[in-house]
Design an enzyme around this catalytic site. Sequence first.
Site, PDB file in Angstrom:
ATOM      1  N   TYR A  59     -11.443   4.107  14.080  1.00 31.99           N
ATOM      2  CA  TYR A  59     -10.499   4.541  13.041  1.00 31.99           C
ATOM      3  C   TYR A  59     -10.468   6.063  12.955  1.00 31.99           C
ATOM      4  O   TYR A  59      -9.389   6.670  12.961  1.00 31.99           O
ATOM      5  CB  TYR A  59     -10.899   3.932  11.700  1.00 31.99           C
ATOM      6  CG  TYR A  59      -9.981   4.320  10.567  1.00 31.99           C
ATOM      7  CD1 TYR A  59      -8.725   3.738  10.436  1.00 31.99           C
ATOM      8  CD2 TYR A  59     -10.377   5.264   9.613  1.00 31.99           C
ATOM      9  CE1 TYR A  59      -7.878   4.093   9.388  1.00 31.99           C
ATOM     10  CE2 TYR A  59      -9.542   5.621   8.568  1.00 31.99           C
ATOM     11  CZ  TYR A  59      -8.295   5.041   8.461  1.00 31.99           C
ATOM     12  OH  TYR A  59      -7.459   5.395   7.430  1.00 31.99           O
ATOM     13  N   THR A  67      -5.704   1.065  -2.595  1.00 28.86           N
ATOM     14  CA  THR A  67      -4.798   0.048  -2.062  1.00 28.86           C
ATOM     15  C   THR A  67      -5.592  -1.237  -1.818  1.00 28.86           C
ATOM     16  O   THR A  67      -6.804  -1.292  -2.045  1.00 28.86           O
ATOM     17  CB  THR A  67      -4.165   0.516  -0.737  1.00 28.86           C
ATOM     18  OG1 THR A  67      -5.208   0.707   0.230  1.00 28.86           O
ATOM     19  CG2 THR A  67      -3.392   1.812  -0.929  1.00 28.86           C
ATOM     20  N   ASN A 106       3.461   5.124   9.261  1.00 29.83           N
ATOM     21  CA  ASN A 106       2.409   4.791   8.302  1.00 29.83           C
ATOM     22  C   ASN A 106       1.545   3.612   8.743  1.00 29.83           C
ATOM     23  O   ASN A 106       0.382   3.527   8.350  1.00 29.83           O
ATOM     24  CB  ASN A 106       3.058   4.465   6.947  1.00 29.83           C
ATOM     25  CG  ASN A 106       2.104   3.792   5.995  1.00 29.83           C
ATOM     26  OD1 ASN A 106       1.218   4.420   5.421  1.00 29.83           O
ATOM     27  ND2 ASN A 106       2.258   2.481   5.826  1.00 29.83           N
ATOM     28  N   GLY A 152       0.784  -1.231   0.000  1.00 31.77           N
ATOM     29  CA  GLY A 152       0.000   0.000   0.000  1.00 31.77           C
ATOM     30  C   GLY A 152       0.813   1.277   0.000  1.00 31.77           C
ATOM     31  O   GLY A 152       1.847   1.386  -0.669  1.00 31.77           O
ATOM     32  N   ILE A 153       0.332   2.248   0.759  1.00 31.80           N
ATOM     33  CA  ILE A 153       0.964   3.561   0.803  1.00 31.80           C
ATOM     34  C   ILE A 153       2.391   3.466   1.321  1.00 31.80           C
ATOM     35  O   ILE A 153       3.313   4.099   0.783  1.00 31.80           O
ATOM     36  CB  ILE A 153       0.130   4.523   1.667  1.00 31.80           C
ATOM     37  CG1 ILE A 153      -1.188   4.873   0.962  1.00 31.80           C
ATOM     38  CG2 ILE A 153       0.915   5.804   1.968  1.00 31.80           C
ATOM     39  CD1 ILE A 153      -2.156   5.675   1.812  1.00 31.80           C
ATOM     40  N   LYS A 189      -7.249   8.514  13.946  1.00 27.87           N
ATOM     41  CA  LYS A 189      -6.621   9.366  12.941  1.00 27.87           C
ATOM     42  C   LYS A 189      -6.710  10.848  13.336  1.00 27.87           C
ATOM     43  O   LYS A 189      -5.805  11.640  13.024  1.00 27.87           O
ATOM     44  CB  LYS A 189      -7.250   9.126  11.575  1.00 27.87           C
ATOM     45  CG  LYS A 189      -6.935   7.755  10.991  1.00 27.87           C
ATOM     46  CD  LYS A 189      -5.445   7.564  10.760  1.00 27.87           C
ATOM     47  CE  LYS A 189      -5.132   6.266  10.055  1.00 27.87           C
ATOM     48  NZ  LYS A 189      -3.678   6.104   9.758  1.00 27.87           N
ATOM     49  N   ASP A 243       6.578  -4.570  15.131  1.00 29.02           N
ATOM     50  CA  ASP A 243       5.191  -4.454  15.558  1.00 29.02           C
ATOM     51  C   ASP A 243       5.087  -3.117  16.266  1.00 29.02           C
ATOM     52  O   ASP A 243       5.605  -2.954  17.381  1.00 29.02           O
ATOM     53  CB  ASP A 243       4.831  -5.603  16.504  1.00 29.02           C
ATOM     54  CG  ASP A 243       3.372  -5.573  16.958  1.00 29.02           C
ATOM     55  OD1 ASP A 243       2.722  -4.515  16.817  1.00 29.02           O
ATOM     56  OD2 ASP A 243       2.888  -6.600  17.466  1.00 29.02           O
TER      57      ASP A 243
END
Length: 259
Positions: free
Chosen positions: A152, A189, A81, A17-18, A156, A58
């Site tokens: 989530y 993604t 990230n 992904g990113i 964020k 981790d």
Amino acid sequence: MERLHKKTCVITGAARGIGRAIARRFHDEGAIVILTDIDEAAGAAAAAEIGCRFETLDVREEADWRRLAERVPTADVVVNNAGVTGFEQGAAAHDPEQASLADWREVHRVNLDGTFLGCRYAIKAMKAQGAGSIINISSRSGLVGIPLAAAYASSKAAIRNHSKTVALYCAQKGWKIRCNSIHPAAILTQIWEPMLGTGPDREAKMQALVADTPLKRFGMPEEVAAIAVTLASDEATYVTGTEIHIDGGLLAGSAASPG
């Protein structure tokens, strides 16, 4: 001219992904890339393909960060990230009424605790030279409410705020250690694949998911990586405590032009 020539750059959650796109772009710009991920097999494969170094990490575990600090004691750039949505194992209740405390805590443990530990590691890894760039990957979801992904969105939003706190703390100490956050919206993604599928209606599903986006398309991981390169480079030495939105115009308003 390589924009990140010989800068040591640590990137978390970079097996895909990113994070992977950032690792590749940083490597192309001359950086010494330390690609980290909890998934040892995928992380090692990504690092081998890019041509960089891999370290298992981790982000939830202090012991892992201590081990990384021993193996990579100094860094010029740290990209926090690694993150989860809470839906990695399938459908789950993540609304404010039905979400379990365990699921709430686990999302925050990865996203927020992981970023906190990453920033703490970064400060110590950058103090010796008194300069560096910390880049935290937040989300458009950290700026608006997300009814079915409460944990989530909350995590964020907290990353957004903590990035500013870190920026001010480092400036107060007189260090040229910058901290900024990037806020992607719908970036294409693997996270979207369960919703998109591989059937003949895939394109229609994609269009439906970005119908409210003024640019009417998904963003690409490489577009996020391009912003990360700028923030990591010496071109952005006066940029700290800020946030950059990569959202196809979503936060600009509900329409790209008058109806």
